[in-house]
Design a protein around this motif. Structure first.
Motif, PDB file in Angstrom:
ATOM      1  N   GLU A 209       0.838  -1.189   0.000  1.00  7.94           N
ATOM      2  CA  GLU A 209       0.000   0.000   0.000  1.00  7.94           C
ATOM      3  C   GLU A 209       0.876   1.243   0.000  1.00  7.94           C
ATOM      4  O   GLU A 209       1.809   1.373   0.790  1.00  7.94           O
ATOM      5  N   VAL A 210       0.580   2.159  -0.885  1.00  6.57           N
ATOM      6  CA  VAL A 210       1.351   3.399  -1.011  1.00  6.57           C
ATOM      7  C   VAL A 210       0.736   4.450  -0.093  1.00  6.57           C
ATOM      8  O   VAL A 210      -0.456   4.732  -0.170  1.00  6.57           O
ATOM      9  N   PRO A 211       1.520   5.072   0.815  1.00  5.70           N
ATOM     10  CA  PRO A 211       0.983   6.030   1.786  1.00  5.70           C
ATOM     11  C   PRO A 211       0.684   7.403   1.172  1.00  5.70           C
ATOM     12  O   PRO A 211       1.238   8.427   1.590  1.00  5.70           O
ATOM     13  N   LEU A 212      -0.160   7.441   0.148  1.00 10.88           N
ATOM     14  CA  LEU A 212      -0.606   8.697  -0.463  1.00 10.88           C
ATOM     15  C   LEU A 212      -2.110   8.837  -0.230  1.00 10.88           C
ATOM     16  O   LEU A 212      -2.858   7.860  -0.347  1.00 10.88           O
ATOM     17  N   TYR A 213      -2.517  10.060   0.051  1.00  7.52           N
ATOM     18  CA  TYR A 213      -3.926  10.282   0.386  1.00  7.52           C
ATOM     19  C   TYR A 213      -4.541  11.378  -0.487  1.00  7.52           C
ATOM     20  O   TYR A 213      -5.429  12.110  -0.053  1.00  7.52           O
ATOM     21  N   TYR A 214      -4.072  11.459  -1.727  1.00  6.57           N
ATOM     22  CA  TYR A 214      -4.641  12.451  -2.636  1.00  6.57           C
ATOM     23  C   TYR A 214      -6.134  12.183  -2.877  1.00  6.57           C
ATOM     24  O   TYR A 214      -6.932  13.108  -2.996  1.00  6.57           O
ATOM     25  N   GLU A 215      -6.488  10.898  -2.977  1.00  7.63           N
ATOM     26  CA  GLU A 215      -7.901  10.578  -3.224  1.00  7.63           C
ATOM     27  C   GLU A 215      -8.772  11.003  -2.043  1.00  7.63           C
ATOM     28  O   GLU A 215      -9.938  11.371  -2.201  1.00  7.63           O
ATOM     29  N   VAL A 216      -8.193  10.986  -0.814  1.00  5.81           N
ATOM     30  CA  VAL A 216      -8.944  11.461   0.351  1.00  5.81           C
ATOM     31  C   VAL A 216      -9.242  12.942   0.204  1.00  5.81           C
ATOM     32  O   VAL A 216     -10.378  13.399   0.406  1.00  5.81           O
ATOM     33  N   THR A 217      -8.216  13.720  -0.158  1.00  2.30           N
ATOM     34  CA  THR A 217      -8.409  15.157  -0.364  1.00  2.30           C
ATOM     35  C   THR A 217      -9.477  15.409  -1.413  1.00  2.30           C
ATOM     36  O   THR A 217     -10.401  16.211  -1.209  1.00  2.30           O
ATOM     37  N   ALA A 218      -9.363  14.730  -2.559  1.00  2.00           N
ATOM     38  CA  ALA A 218     -10.280  14.984  -3.671  1.00  2.00           C
ATOM     39  C   ALA A 218     -11.703  14.552  -3.347  1.00  2.00           C
ATOM     40  O   ALA A 218     -12.664  15.299  -3.575  1.00  2.00           O
ATOM     41  N   ILE A 219     -11.843  13.340  -2.816  1.00  4.46           N
ATOM     42  CA  ILE A 219     -13.192  12.821  -2.555  1.00  4.46           C
ATOM     43  C   ILE A 219     -13.884  13.606  -1.445  1.00  4.46           C
ATOM     44  O   ILE A 219     -15.059  13.958  -1.558  1.00  4.46           O
ATOM     45  N   VAL A 220     -13.161  13.883  -0.357  1.00 10.35           N
ATOM     46  CA  VAL A 220     -13.766  14.616   0.745  1.00 10.35           C
ATOM     47  C   VAL A 220     -14.193  16.008   0.292  1.00 10.35           C
ATOM     48  O   VAL A 220     -15.316  16.459   0.573  1.00 10.35           O
ATOM     49  N   ALA A 221     -13.317  16.708  -0.442  1.00 11.18           N
ATOM     50  CA  ALA A 221     -13.672  18.036  -0.936  1.00 11.18           C
ATOM     51  C   ALA A 221     -14.897  17.964  -1.840  1.00 11.18           C
ATOM     52  O   ALA A 221     -15.808  18.800  -1.755  1.00 11.18           O
ATOM     53  N   THR A 222     -14.945  16.951  -2.704  1.00 11.80           N
ATOM     54  CA  THR A 222     -16.076  16.811  -3.627  1.00 11.80           C
ATOM     55  C   THR A 222     -17.359  16.494  -2.880  1.00 11.80           C
ATOM     56  O   THR A 222     -18.418  17.084  -3.153  1.00 11.80           O
ATOM     57  N   PHE A 223     -17.283  15.570  -1.928  1.00 10.34           N
ATOM     58  CA  PHE A 223     -18.470  15.229  -1.148  1.00 10.34           C
ATOM     59  C   PHE A 223     -19.007  16.449  -0.396  1.00 10.34           C
ATOM     60  O   PHE A 223     -20.219  16.690  -0.351  1.00 10.34           O
ATOM     61  N   LEU A 224     -18.110  17.202   0.194  1.00  6.81           N
ATOM     62  CA  LEU A 224     -18.549  18.351   0.978  1.00  6.81           C
ATOM     63  C   LEU A 224     -19.132  19.434   0.090  1.00  6.81           C
ATOM     64  O   LEU A 224     -20.103  20.103   0.456  1.00  6.81           O
ATOM     65  N   LEU A 225     -18.540  19.642  -1.084  1.00  6.08           N
ATOM     66  CA  LEU A 225     -19.101  20.608  -2.030  1.00  6.08           C
ATOM     67  C   LEU A 225     -20.472  20.146  -2.508  1.00  6.08           C
ATOM     68  O   LEU A 225     -21.404  20.951  -2.631  1.00  6.08           O
ATOM     69  N   LEU A 226     -20.605  18.844  -2.779  1.00  3.14           N
ATOM     70  CA  LEU A 226     -21.896  18.308  -3.191  1.00  3.14           C
ATOM     71  C   LEU A 226     -22.923  18.476  -2.076  1.00  3.14           C
ATOM     72  O   LEU A 226     -24.067  18.880  -2.322  1.00  3.14           O
ATOM     73  N   GLY A 227     -22.514  18.161  -0.844  1.00  3.50           N
ATOM     74  CA  GLY A 227     -23.421  18.334   0.285  1.00  3.50           C
ATOM     75  C   GLY A 227     -23.854  19.777   0.455  1.00  3.50           C
ATOM     76  O   GLY A 227     -25.037  20.061   0.682  1.00  3.50           O
ATOM     77  N   ARG A 228     -22.899  20.699   0.313  1.00  3.39           N
ATOM     78  CA  ARG A 228     -23.239  22.114   0.462  1.00  3.39           C
ATOM     79  C   ARG A 228     -24.165  22.575  -0.661  1.00  3.39           C
ATOM     80  O   ARG A 228     -25.090  23.366  -0.434  1.00  3.39           O
ATOM     81  N   TYR A 229     -23.940  22.057  -1.865  1.00  2.23           N
ATOM     82  CA  TYR A 229     -24.797  22.441  -2.994  1.00  2.23           C
ATOM     83  C   TYR A 229     -26.222  21.901  -2.786  1.00  2.23           C
ATOM     84  O   TYR A 229     -27.208  22.633  -2.958  1.00  2.23           O
ATOM     85  N   LEU A 230     -26.334  20.620  -2.411  1.00  2.00           N
ATOM     86  CA  LEU A 230     -27.655  20.043  -2.162  1.00  2.00           C
ATOM     87  C   LEU A 230     -28.339  20.725  -0.986  1.00  2.00           C
ATOM     88  O   LEU A 230     -29.552  20.943  -0.984  1.00  2.00           O
ATOM     89  N   GLU A 231     -27.545  21.060   0.009  1.00  2.00           N
ATOM     90  CA  GLU A 231     -28.065  21.751   1.181  1.00  2.00           C
ATOM     91  C   GLU A 231     -28.629  23.113   0.787  1.00  2.00           C
ATOM     92  O   GLU A 231     -29.715  23.512   1.222  1.00  2.00           O
ATOM     93  N   ARG A 232     -27.890  23.816  -0.070  1.00  2.00           N
ATOM     94  CA  ARG A 232     -28.358  25.137  -0.503  1.00  2.00           C
ATOM     95  C   ARG A 232     -29.659  25.025  -1.285  1.00  2.00           C
ATOM     96  O   ARG A 232     -30.592  25.801  -1.081  1.00  2.00           O
ATOM     97  N   ARG A 233     -29.724  24.021  -2.182  1.00  2.00           N
ATOM     98  CA  ARG A 233     -30.948  23.822  -2.954  1.00  2.00           C
ATOM     99  C   ARG A 233     -32.119  23.487  -2.028  1.00  2.00           C
ATOM    100  O   ARG A 233     -33.242  23.978  -2.223  1.00  2.00           O
ATOM    101  N   ALA A 234     -31.853  22.661  -1.040  1.00  2.00           N
ATOM    102  CA  ALA A 234     -32.910  22.286  -0.106  1.00  2.00           C
ATOM    103  C   ALA A 234     -33.361  23.482   0.721  1.00  2.00           C
ATOM    104  O   ALA A 234     -34.550  23.653   0.994  1.00  2.00           O
ATOM    105  N   LYS A 235     -32.410  24.324   1.144  1.00  2.00           N
ATOM    106  CA  LYS A 235     -32.768  25.504   1.922  1.00  2.00           C
ATOM    107  C   LYS A 235     -33.606  26.473   1.098  1.00  2.00           C
ATOM    108  O   LYS A 235     -34.512  27.124   1.603  1.00  2.00           O
ATOM    109  N   GLU A 236     -33.302  26.550  -0.201  1.00  2.00           N
ATOM    110  CA  GLU A 236     -34.106  27.398  -1.077  1.00  2.00           C
ATOM    111  C   GLU A 236     -35.536  26.881  -1.144  1.00  2.00           C
ATOM    112  O   GLU A 236     -36.493  27.651  -1.130  1.00  2.00           O
TER     113      GLU A 236
END
Length: 755
Positions: A209-236
């Motif tokens: 296993e290679v100790p790189l966590y780039y996918e963690v950075t990318a996936i977490v950022a994407t999930f949180l942006l998606l959550g914030r976008y869906l959250e904003r739509r829901a709040k509207e």
């Protein structure tokens, strides 16, 4: 309190602000604490609405409030249409766009959040595939996924970094601090590892296993942006009900000026204008019908489905629809004074306030982020020092930072309040504040004023029983002439019946007693009309035979009053009031909700018992012959016995009891005084709306509690699991995003509430 004391009281006003940059409950707490440090200032910040209602004393300017918020790291603007203490301007300010309701709004900005999300998704997909699927590895694949992750971390996730930096500058932390630190740590750790070991991914056949966590950075950022976008739509969507309410008003009106019909924008309508309403058109503003007959559909305002017949002299409400007949209406309220504007203002105030239960979340959020940072550091130290696993400690610390988001806590209460109060407004129910929700939960007794609440309140003269020398016509004429000076429903009914037979005579030396009767001089004769007690106060004492005749009339369920002329009892006037069609079903619903209905009336016991039996109220739950001041005593008596009392009324004489009750509910068909004294107002006249209001209020409160439970439960379970290294950072990011969406989605279920 003396007049001098009143003059020395500090003059306060309430302003509303639009606030940009808030992301979680910690932001809300920071702004409220900062504003609360100003002498005499009290603020309630609403996260979903991105607004604040601020109580400001006279010594502090609006600009000071704005500067204080800006200095906290956020951007505040005065919401002109939200000023409650002064009239709302009906025209937009120069250079600023206005929406269809004459309200100032900010200029539209490009949807950069969606663009950041799209970029993150496009770049994250190859990062995940390359990093997590060994057959896709190629020479130096680590450098490629690092390059692909860089824009996601630096640009797509920029809102998190920017907010974290602003808060850090003010020695504060929020949810964005946790996210920014978490994904930055993963990105920088991976980059350091790759730079210090360039051969790590040089060989695609490298085993282990290679100790790189780039996918963690990318996936977490994407999930949180998606959550914030869906959250904003829901709040509207949560705010759609209020937007729909404010959008009900007419856009223009056909006004008669100088004898000609002129079509004008609604904002040009002034008090006193006569405007035309044709069949199918919306009534432009509140007013009084001066000519014509029609049927008005008021369901958009009151929630009642049946049209209301209107004739000259009847009041009509702006935004209701004339379904039949041509009407001429004289404008009595325009702009911010209209019923629709006041409804919007009340709903907005309610949504900006906070229930007591919400304060718990605020207090926790204020210390939550520093505690989480401490837990993350402690996890890393324990893993590294005790278990000797630096890499495991790093993963555990990053996971704690990512999963421990207080965003769901911040959204739990306001999104439910936003949706619930908006839905209530659509059903013709106005909730004055979030604390009212908690009051509806504890109420166990409902005190119902009879006239106008349980019954129609539209009394009509049934018959006239002559007891002296005067005939029916003359007795009714004298009684009607003196009653015409009173506004009581009984007085109006008698005056209307008398006026239908002959023109009324003028009255002099008029006097009335609340709940007693009236007295005046008509054509030189002294006329006294009212209850036996009122006659006795004026030195008139009916005989035993006359009293027996009165009891006979009252036994039929009618309201009967005495009429005496020049000291002699001349007649008894019998009046009938009908029970509203839906009252019995509404009483049954109140009982189903666990409430004890009690009938309260100034009428005699026989009339009260008849009405109570008709609607299903037990005989022991009837308070009859109650004077206006006795209504307050009735409320106090029930409260002293341990009951939590809701009072339902619609008249001026109900105002004090509405204020005394634990929960005051005013019927919107009643007086402004009663509505002002109440905590909750139903805009219609049907008792069923009271049951609906209580049921919806309780449903909204239960939704808030469910939201808070899941928000607390999520963190209580997630943080320990993450600290123990049992949770993948990617799953943590998805869970964190989902928690906010879950809370908002749960609140949106209130939009489907039905009567």
């Amino acid at each position: 309190m003396t007049n001098q004391d009143i003059l020395q009281q500090p003059v306060t006003r309430v302003i509303e602000l639009d606030i940009e940059g808030m992301t979680c409950a910690s932001c809300v707490g920071r702004i409220e604490r900062k504003l609360g440090r100003l002498d005499g200032v009290n603020a309630s910040v609403n996260l979903p609405l991105e607004s604040a209602a601020v109580t400001v004393p006279s010594g502090i300017t609006d600009q000071q409030i704005i500067d204080t918020v800006n200095a906290t790291g956020y951007t505040a603007r005065l919401k002109t249409h939200g000023i409650i203490a002064v009239p709302i301007p009906d025209t937009p300010q120069e250079g600023r766009p206005a929406d269809d309701h004459g309200q100032i709004r900010r200029g539209r900005k490009p949807d950069t959040l969606l663009l950041r999300l799209i970029v993150a998704i496009v770049l994250t997909i190859p990062v995940v595939l390359i990093a997590m699927v060994p057959p896709l590895h190629f020479p130096n694949w680590g450098w490629v996924i690092g390059a692909l992750t860089l824009p996601v971390w630096a640009w797509s996730a920029w809102p998190f970094h920017r907010a974290a930096a602003i808060n850090a500058r003010h020695l504060a932390s929020t949810m964005d601090t946790l996210v920014s630190i978490g994904i930055t740590a993963a990105f920088l750790f991976s980059t350091y590892t790759l730079v210090s070991n360039p051969e790590l991914t040089a060989d695609p056949e490298h085993a282990g296993e290679v100790p790189l966590y780039y996918e963690v950075t990318a996936i977490v950022a994407t999930f949180l942006l998606l959550g914030r976008y869906l959250e904003r739509r829901a709040k509207e969507k949560a705010g759609d009900a209020l937007k729909a309410l404010l959008g009900l008003g007419a856009k223009d009106a056909t006004v008669i000026r100088d004898g000609a019909e002129v079509k004008l924008p609604i904002e040009d309508l002034v008090h006193g204008d006569i405007f035309i309403v044709r069949p199918g058109e919306k009534i432009a503003t509140d007013g009084v019908v001066t000519e014509g007959h029609g049927a008005v559909d008021a369901s958009l305002i009151t929630g009642e489905s049946l049209p209301i017949e209107v004739v000259p002299g009847d009041a009509v409400t702006g935004a209701t629809i004339n379904t039949d007949g041509r009407l001429l209406v004289r404008a009595t309220r325009v702009g911010s004074e209209t019923t629709l504007a006041q409804m919007g203002r009340l709903v907005s105030q309610a949504q900006s306030g906070k229930a007591r239960i919400a304060r718990l979340a605020d207090r926790i959020s204020s210390v939550f982020v520093p505690i989480v940072l401490g837990i993350a550091v402690l996890s890393f130290i324990l893993w590294a020092a005790v278990a000797g696993d630096v890499r495991g400690g790093f993963v555990a610390a990053v996971t704690v930072l990512i999963i421990a988001c207080p965003c769901a806590l911040g959204l739990a209460t306001p999104t439910a309040m936003l949706t619930g109060s908006g839905r209530a407004a659509q059903l013709g129910i106005l909730i004055k504040g979030p604390q009212i929700l908690e009051d509806t939960r504890t109420v166990n007794t409902v005190l119902l004023d009879k006239t106008g609440t349980v019954t129609t309140g539209k009394l009509a003269v049934g018959r006239i029983i002559t007891l002296g020398s005067l005939g029916e016509e003359e007795g009714l004429h004298l009684a009607g002439s003196v009653e015409a000076a009173s506004e009581h429903p009984i007085a109006r009914a008698i005056a209307a019946a008398a006026a239908a037979r002959a023109p009324l005579s003028p009255v002099n030396a008029f006097r009335s007693a609340a709940g007693g009767g009236v007295r005046g001089s008509v054509n030189g004769t002294l006329v006294v009309a009212g209850k036996a007690r009122w006659l006795e106060e004026n030195g008139i004492f009916p005989s035993a035979a006359h009293r027996a005749r009165l009891r006979e009339e009252q036994a039929t369920g009618a309201t009967a009053i005495w009429v005496a002329v020049d000291g002699n009892v001349e007649c008894i006037i019998n009046l009938q009031d009908s029970v509203k069609d839906g009252s019995a079903a509404a009483i049954a619903k109140l009982k189903e909700l666990g409430l004890r209905p009690i009938l309260l009336t100034g009428d005699n016991a026989a009339v009260a018992a008849t009405v109570a039996a008709t609607v299903g109220i037990s005989a022991e739950d009837v308070f009859a012959d109650v004077l206006p001041e006795g209504k307050v005593d009735a409320v106090k008596k029930l409260q002293a016995s341990g009951a939590i009392v809701a009072m339902v009324g619609d008249g001026v004489n109900d105002a004090a009891a509405l204020a005394q009750a634990d929960l005051g509910i005013a019927m919107g068909s009643g007086t402004d005084v009663a509505i002002e004294a109440a905590d909750l107002t139903v805009m219609g006249s049907e008792l069923a709306q009271v049951a609906t209001a209580i049921e919806l209020s309780r449903k909204t409160l239960s939704t808030i509690k469910a939201n808070l439970f899941w928000a607390f439960f999520y963190n209580a379970i997630g943080i320990p699991v993450a600290a123990l290294g049992l949770l993948n950072p990617i799953i943590a990011g998805a869970a964190m995003a989902f928690s906010s969406v879950l809370v908002v989605g749960n609140s949106l279920r209130l939009r489907r509430f039905r009567k």
